[in-house]
Design a protein around this motif. Structure first.
Motif, PDB file in Angstrom:
ATOM      1  N   LEU A   6     -16.515   7.273   0.310  1.00 41.72           N
ATOM      2  CA  LEU A   6     -15.364   7.875  -0.354  1.00 41.72           C
ATOM      3  C   LEU A   6     -14.174   6.911  -0.356  1.00 41.72           C
ATOM      4  CD1 LEU A   6     -13.790  10.278  -1.589  1.00 41.72           C
ATOM      5  CD2 LEU A   6     -13.236  10.920   0.762  1.00 41.72           C
ATOM      6  N   TRP A   7     -13.885   6.295   0.793  1.00 43.27           N
ATOM      7  CA  TRP A   7     -12.722   5.400   0.873  1.00 43.27           C
ATOM      8  C   TRP A   7     -12.973   4.084   0.144  1.00 43.27           C
ATOM      9  CZ3 TRP A   7      -8.390   7.481   1.149  1.00 43.27           C
ATOM     10  CH2 TRP A   7      -8.259   8.712   1.797  1.00 43.27           C
ATOM     11  N   VAL A  10     -12.111   5.102  -3.390  1.00 42.74           N
ATOM     12  CA  VAL A  10     -10.656   5.183  -3.554  1.00 42.74           C
ATOM     13  C   VAL A  10     -10.070   3.773  -3.684  1.00 42.74           C
ATOM     14  CG1 VAL A  10      -8.491   5.833  -2.408  1.00 42.74           C
ATOM     15  CG2 VAL A  10     -10.432   7.420  -2.414  1.00 42.74           C
ATOM     16  N   ARG A  11     -10.494   2.853  -2.825  1.00 47.15           N
ATOM     17  CA  ARG A  11     -10.004   1.471  -2.902  1.00 47.15           C
ATOM     18  C   ARG A  11     -10.428   0.817  -4.223  1.00 47.15           C
ATOM     19  NH1 ARG A  11      -9.690  -2.710   1.941  1.00 47.15           N
ATOM     20  NH2 ARG A  11      -8.619  -0.867   2.656  1.00 47.15           N
ATOM     21  N   HIS A  14      -8.212   1.997  -6.929  1.00 47.29           N
ATOM     22  CA  HIS A  14      -6.897   1.363  -6.753  1.00 47.29           C
ATOM     23  C   HIS A  14      -6.925  -0.059  -7.320  1.00 47.29           C
ATOM     24  CE1 HIS A  14      -2.956   1.411  -4.814  1.00 47.29           C
ATOM     25  NE2 HIS A  14      -3.172   0.159  -4.446  1.00 47.29           N
ATOM     26  N   THR A  66      -4.098   6.892  -5.400  1.00 48.36           N
ATOM     27  CA  THR A  66      -5.033   6.243  -4.475  1.00 48.36           C
ATOM     28  C   THR A  66      -4.291   5.539  -3.348  1.00 48.36           C
ATOM     29  OG1 THR A  66      -5.127   4.286  -5.918  1.00 48.36           O
ATOM     30  CG2 THR A  66      -6.853   5.955  -6.201  1.00 48.36           C
ATOM     31  N   ALA A  69      -3.187   8.146  -0.850  1.00 49.48           N
ATOM     32  CA  ALA A  69      -4.339   8.600  -0.062  1.00 49.48           C
ATOM     33  C   ALA A  69      -4.699   7.569   1.006  1.00 49.48           C
ATOM     34  CB  ALA A  69      -5.531   8.860  -0.984  1.00 49.48           C
ATOM     35  N   MET A  70      -4.722   6.288   0.615  1.00 53.23           N
ATOM     36  CA  MET A  70      -5.062   5.239   1.593  1.00 53.23           C
ATOM     37  C   MET A  70      -3.978   5.089   2.650  1.00 53.23           C
ATOM     38  SD  MET A  70      -7.064   2.274  -0.563  1.00 53.23           S
ATOM     39  CE  MET A  70      -5.722   1.927  -1.685  1.00 53.23           C
ATOM     40  N   GLN A  73      -4.672   7.825   5.070  1.00 48.68           N
ATOM     41  CA  GLN A  73      -5.926   7.589   5.790  1.00 48.68           C
ATOM     42  C   GLN A  73      -5.787   6.491   6.839  1.00 48.68           C
ATOM     43  OE1 GLN A  73      -8.759   9.123   5.952  1.00 48.68           O
ATOM     44  NE2 GLN A  73      -9.993   7.619   7.010  1.00 48.68           N
TER      45      GLN A  73
END
Length: 128
Positions: A6-7, A10-11, A14, A66, A69-70, A73
């Motif tokens: 998932l991350w 997201v990256r 981005h 994004t 979110a990062m 996180q």
């Protein structure tokens, strides 16, 4: 989908939005503007720039979502480097809207591009 995947997604989103944003600016500056400036009776450059402007605003939205979110996180919200980056992103978004309304102000192009490079530099620093 596991957390790590998932991350990574997201990256990826981005970085894809950043590539569209900065890469598009490079394409316009290196290819479109030199070819069409002064030789554009159909107004193609204005239409290209306006379309890219709207795409850029979408890319900034993706970058914001994004990036936020990062930042959450990875515990970056208190990082002063992130604060500077976010302020510059806001400034660039405002400059893009201004430029879409006043495309004759060429200095805005340069400011957007230079600030975009600074934002990318800060992003690299935040990623490591």
């Amino acid at each position: 989908m596991d957390d790590q995947t998932l991350w990574q997604l997201v990256r990826f989103l981005h970085l894809l939005a950043m590539a569209f944003f900065v890469g598009g600016q490079l394409l316009l500056a290196a290819a479109v503007v030199p070819v069409l400036r002064g030789n554009d009776p159909s107004g193609a450059m204005r239409r290209i720039a306006r379309s890219f402007g709207w795409g850029t605003l979408v890319a900034i939205g993706v970058l914001f979502a994004t990036g936020a979110a990062m930042a959450g996180q990875y515990g970056r919200w208190s990082d002063p480097q992130l604060h500077v980056k976010l302020a510059l992103v806001g400034l660039v978004a405002a400059l893009i809207v201004w430029h879409m309304r006043r495309p004759d102000l060429r200095v805005i192009d340069g400011l957007i591009f230079l600030l975009s490079l600074v934002i990318v530099w800060l992003g690299i620093g935040l990623a490591h």
